[in-house]
Enzyme design. Sequence first.
Site, PDB file in Angstrom:
ATOM      1  N   ASN A 115      39.306  20.637  20.710  1.00 54.35           N
ATOM      2  CA  ASN A 115      38.431  21.261  19.584  1.00 54.35           C
ATOM      3  C   ASN A 115      38.931  22.036  19.006  1.00 54.35           C
ATOM      4  OD1 ASN A 115      36.123  20.824  17.892  1.00 54.35           O
ATOM      5  ND2 ASN A 115      35.288  22.382  19.146  1.00 54.35           N
ATOM      6  N   ILE A 175      31.045  21.489  15.377  1.00 55.32           N
ATOM      7  CA  ILE A 175      31.379  20.764  16.531  1.00 55.32           C
ATOM      8  C   ILE A 175      31.884  20.694  17.577  1.00 55.32           C
ATOM      9  CG2 ILE A 175      33.013  18.524  16.130  1.00 55.32           C
ATOM     10  CD1 ILE A 175      33.060  19.001  13.036  1.00 55.32           C
ATOM     11  N   SER A 198      40.348  16.288  14.662  1.00 54.02           N
ATOM     12  CA  SER A 198      41.333  16.067  13.667  1.00 54.02           C
ATOM     13  C   SER A 198      40.587  16.972  12.762  1.00 54.02           C
ATOM     14  CB  SER A 198      43.275  15.091  12.733  1.00 54.02           C
ATOM     15  OG  SER A 198      43.429  15.704  11.759  1.00 54.02           O
ATOM     16  N   LYS A 219      46.764  20.168  10.474  1.00 50.66           N
ATOM     17  CA  LYS A 219      46.016  18.752  11.238  1.00 50.66           C
ATOM     18  C   LYS A 219      45.969  17.463  11.192  1.00 50.66           C
ATOM     19  CE  LYS A 219      42.304  20.826  12.623  1.00 50.66           C
ATOM     20  NZ  LYS A 219      41.433  20.657  14.271  1.00 50.66           N
ATOM     21  N   ASP A 241      40.602  32.764  25.857  1.00 55.36           N
ATOM     22  CA  ASP A 241      40.625  32.754  24.703  1.00 55.36           C
ATOM     23  C   ASP A 241      42.649  31.857  25.158  1.00 55.36           C
ATOM     24  OD1 ASP A 241      42.354  33.468  22.411  1.00 55.36           O
ATOM     25  OD2 ASP A 241      42.498  35.607  22.224  1.00 55.36           O
ATOM     26  N   THR A 277      28.768  22.862   9.493  1.00 51.14           N
ATOM     27  CA  THR A 277      28.830  23.768  10.692  1.00 51.14           C
ATOM     28  C   THR A 277      28.892  25.131   9.564  1.00 51.14           C
ATOM     29  OG1 THR A 277      31.314  24.425  10.200  1.00 51.14           O
ATOM     30  CG2 THR A 277      30.152  22.529  11.767  1.00 51.14           C
ATOM     31  N   TYR A 317      46.072  24.742   6.788  1.00 48.92           N
ATOM     32  CA  TYR A 317      45.183  23.782   7.630  1.00 48.92           C
ATOM     33  C   TYR A 317      45.128  22.057   7.821  1.00 48.92           C
ATOM     34  CZ  TYR A 317      40.360  22.194   9.605  1.00 48.92           C
ATOM     35  OH  TYR A 317      39.326  21.335  10.079  1.00 48.92           O
TER      36      TYR A 317
END
Length: 267
Positions: free
Chosen positions: A93, A21, A147, A165, A66, A196, A161
């Site tokens: 992102n 993305i 998000s 988000k 990083d 992805t 996760y």
Amino acid sequence: MSIEIDHSGKVALVTGSGAGIGREIARWMGRAGAAVAVNDLRADTAEETVALIAEEGGTAKAFAADLRDDDAIDQLVADVVAWGGSLDIAVNNVGMMAGRSPTRFVDMDGEFWRDLVDQNLVLTALCGRAEAFVMMEQGGGVIINVSSGETTRPSPMMSSYAAAKAAINHLTWSMAVELGPHNIRVNAIAPGTTPTELIREAFPPEHYQAIVAATPLRRETLPEELGRLSVYLASDLARCTTGQLILADAGAFLSRTRPPNLGQDAS
């Protein structure tokens, strides 16, 4: 009469843009004329994105860093400003599953949770903080936080996760309120199931197809569609839009169906 979005003269930073993305968002920013700062953990993937933007006539530079290192975030933003002269658009992102696989809630220990929260919520917050300092000094800008559509519905096997988000959604509202008086707009985009490499690895094909089939549009969300959406949100066409969560999920949040056997049984 035609309407075009032109980001010429603007500098856009896209974190985690070495693939997926983030790469498509960076490419679309380049297509719209912005000078794109391509950040990724890996220098080689960042350079690949830069090469793609250059092939399409755009301007970009790779910034390998990083961002799990707090000091690296501040240094990245400083380096981008030194290169481009400003920071007009920032797309946060970076983040994802932190190298973890979908796991039952009862099997997620403290380390698992801390990894997911740190590499999604905390990184987004610290990136936004560093970006906001620059934008406040220069008189404005646009921040877009990435998000997830998983924040709009129960998320078996992805609870940490999705929770991290979801916190980004709330963070976006708070940032929009605090930064609005400084002419900084802050919005979040929530992708649906997107093809992805990481998503393909995380879900067996039958589960992936079941998720897609459950959407009203019966389709997945393409990375390039998130690129187009980001270009729009960063433009003056959206100048009255801030503090919003924009779903790009093929209507998945409307569906109550879930693919089978995604870990609801915790016995």
